[in-house]
Design a protein around this motif. Structure first.
Motif, short mmCIF file in Angstrom:
data_model
loop_
_atom_site.label_atom_id
_atom_site.label_comp_id
_atom_site.label_asym_id
_atom_site.label_seq_id
_atom_site.Cartn_x
_atom_site.Cartn_y
_atom_site.Cartn_z
N LEU A 39 -1.82 -9.09 -1.15
CA LEU A 39 -0.79 -9.25 -2.11
C LEU A 39 0.53 -8.43 -2.00
CD1 LEU A 39 -2.35 -10.42 -5.68
CD2 LEU A 39 -1.09 -11.93 -3.72
N TRP A 40 1.54 -8.77 -1.84
CA TRP A 40 2.77 -8.29 -1.41
C TRP A 40 3.63 -8.41 -2.71
CZ3 TRP A 40 7.84 -10.11 0.88
CH2 TRP A 40 8.62 -9.11 1.11
N TYR A 41 4.06 -7.37 -3.67
CA TYR A 41 4.91 -7.64 -4.65
C TYR A 41 6.43 -6.95 -4.47
CZ TYR A 41 0.81 -8.42 -7.02
OH TYR A 41 -0.58 -9.08 -7.84
N THR A 42 7.33 -7.52 -4.81
CA THR A 42 8.61 -6.59 -4.69
C THR A 42 8.74 -6.10 -6.23
OG1 THR A 42 9.79 -8.47 -5.26
CG2 THR A 42 9.76 -8.31 -2.98
N VAL A 43 9.04 -4.81 -6.15
CA VAL A 43 9.31 -4.19 -7.33
C VAL A 43 10.90 -3.51 -7.56
CG1 VAL A 43 8.44 -2.15 -8.71
CG2 VAL A 43 6.93 -3.24 -7.01
N THR A 79 9.77 -5.31 -12.21
CA THR A 79 10.38 -6.21 -11.37
C THR A 79 11.78 -6.25 -11.78
OG1 THR A 79 9.59 -8.09 -12.94
CG2 THR A 79 8.19 -7.54 -10.83
N ASP A 80 12.57 -6.64 -10.81
CA ASP A 80 14.12 -6.39 -11.12
C ASP A 80 14.71 -7.86 -11.46
OD1 ASP A 80 15.18 -5.95 -7.77
OD2 ASP A 80 13.88 -7.50 -8.95
N GLY A 81 13.93 -8.82 -11.97
CA GLY A 81 14.43 -10.26 -11.97
C GLY A 81 14.35 -10.70 -10.84
N TYR A 82 14.34 -10.35 -9.55
CA TYR A 82 14.19 -11.20 -8.57
C TYR A 82 12.83 -10.74 -7.93
CZ TYR A 82 19.49 -11.55 -8.68
OH TYR A 82 20.41 -11.73 -9.01
N GLY A 83 11.92 -10.17 -8.73
CA GLY A 83 10.81 -9.85 -8.22
C GLY A 83 9.92 -11.04 -8.12
N TYR A 84 8.88 -11.23 -6.87
CA TYR A 84 7.97 -12.09 -6.90
C TYR A 84 6.80 -11.48 -6.11
CZ TYR A 84 10.50 -11.73 -2.41
OH TYR A 84 10.82 -11.20 -1.43
N SER A 85 5.70 -12.28 -6.13
CA SER A 85 4.56 -11.77 -5.33
C SER A 85 4.16 -13.03 -4.50
CB SER A 85 3.26 -11.60 -6.33
OG SER A 85 2.93 -12.82 -6.75
N SER A 86 3.64 -12.75 -3.31
CA SER A 86 3.12 -13.74 -2.32
C SER A 86 2.20 -12.92 -1.43
CB SER A 86 4.43 -14.07 -1.48
OG SER A 86 4.13 -14.97 -0.46
N ARG A 87 1.75 -13.72 -0.54
CA ARG A 87 0.68 -13.28 0.63
C ARG A 87 1.66 -12.85 1.74
NH1 ARG A 87 -4.49 -12.95 -0.85
NH2 ARG A 87 -5.26 -13.47 1.10
N ILE A 88 1.12 -11.75 2.07
CA ILE A 88 1.70 -11.18 3.49
C ILE A 88 0.64 -10.74 4.21
CG2 ILE A 88 2.09 -8.75 2.37
CD1 ILE A 88 4.75 -8.81 4.31
N GLY A 89 0.62 -10.94 5.45
CA GLY A 89 -0.27 -10.36 6.53
C GLY A 89 0.29 -9.66 7.54
N ALA A 127 -0.57 -8.08 11.41
CA ALA A 127 -1.59 -8.15 12.36
C ALA A 127 -1.44 -6.94 13.20
CB ALA A 127 -1.30 -9.34 13.46
N THR A 128 -2.44 -6.19 13.65
CA THR A 128 -2.30 -5.04 14.31
C THR A 128 -3.18 -5.32 15.73
OG1 THR A 128 -4.55 -4.27 13.45
CG2 THR A 128 -2.51 -3.41 12.19
N VAL A 132 4.16 -9.12 11.47
CA VAL A 132 3.94 -9.48 10.09
C VAL A 132 4.27 -10.99 9.90
CG1 VAL A 132 5.08 -9.04 7.87
CG2 VAL A 132 4.69 -7.06 9.48
N LEU A 133 3.14 -11.47 9.01
CA LEU A 133 3.27 -12.87 8.61
C LEU A 133 3.50 -12.93 7.25
CD1 LEU A 133 0.05 -13.90 10.41
CD2 LEU A 133 2.31 -14.14 11.27
N MET A 134 4.60 -13.71 6.85
CA MET A 134 4.93 -13.87 5.50
C MET A 134 4.98 -15.45 4.98
SD MET A 134 8.63 -12.48 3.73
CE MET A 134 8.28 -10.71 4.23
N ASP A 135 4.75 -15.43 3.70
CA ASP A 135 4.92 -17.02 3.22
C ASP A 135 6.16 -17.50 3.36
OD1 ASP A 135 3.57 -19.01 1.20
OD2 ASP A 135 5.58 -18.13 0.25
N LEU A 136 6.43 -18.46 3.67
CA LEU A 136 7.93 -19.14 3.88
C LEU A 136 8.58 -19.13 2.40
CD1 LEU A 136 9.97 -20.38 5.68
CD2 LEU A 136 8.79 -22.57 5.03
N ASP A 137 7.87 -19.22 1.49
CA ASP A 137 8.98 -19.15 0.08
C ASP A 137 9.15 -17.74 -0.25
OD1 ASP A 137 6.97 -21.79 -1.81
OD2 ASP A 137 8.72 -21.78 -0.60
N ALA A 138 8.48 -16.86 0.26
CA ALA A 138 8.66 -15.44 -0.05
C ALA A 138 10.00 -15.06 0.92
CB ALA A 138 7.57 -14.36 0.26
#
Length: 103
Positions: free
Chosen positions: A8-12, A19-29, A31-32, A40-46
């Protein structure tokens, strides 16, 4: 070997971990490859929210730059105008354009 780890990735916000009002959480991956960060893979909404936030911040910075430039001009002695002067100049310009179009 490529390994993808999901978490889980959180903006803080900047203050106290809230959170600053623009905070959201989403899945982020991430790859190594052989232990090195590769992709880095990120959810499209995020990603969309992130881009909108970056656009908003860029607009704020552009506005600040314009205000700073105007203030520096004022301090260097460039002419300044009141809101009444600007309104009158705009009205005069629009009248002149109307006259040109309609002869």
């Amino acid at each position: 070997m490529v390994v993808i780890c999901w978490s889980l990735w959180y903006t803080v916000g900047k203050k106290g971990g809230r959170t600053d009002g623009y905070g959201y959480s989403s899945r982020i991956g991430a790859a190594t490859r052989n232990g090195e960060g590769d992709t880095v893979l990120m959810d499209l909404d995020a990603f969309t929210r992130r881009e909108e936030e970056l656009d908003r911040r860029e607009a704020v910075l552009d506005h600040r730059a314009m205000v700073l430039e105007a203030e520096l001009g004022r301090l260097s002695g460039e002419p300044t105008y009141t809101s009444d002067q600007v309104r009158d100049a705009v009205q005069q310009h629009l009248l002149n354009r109307r006259r040109e179009r309609h002869g």
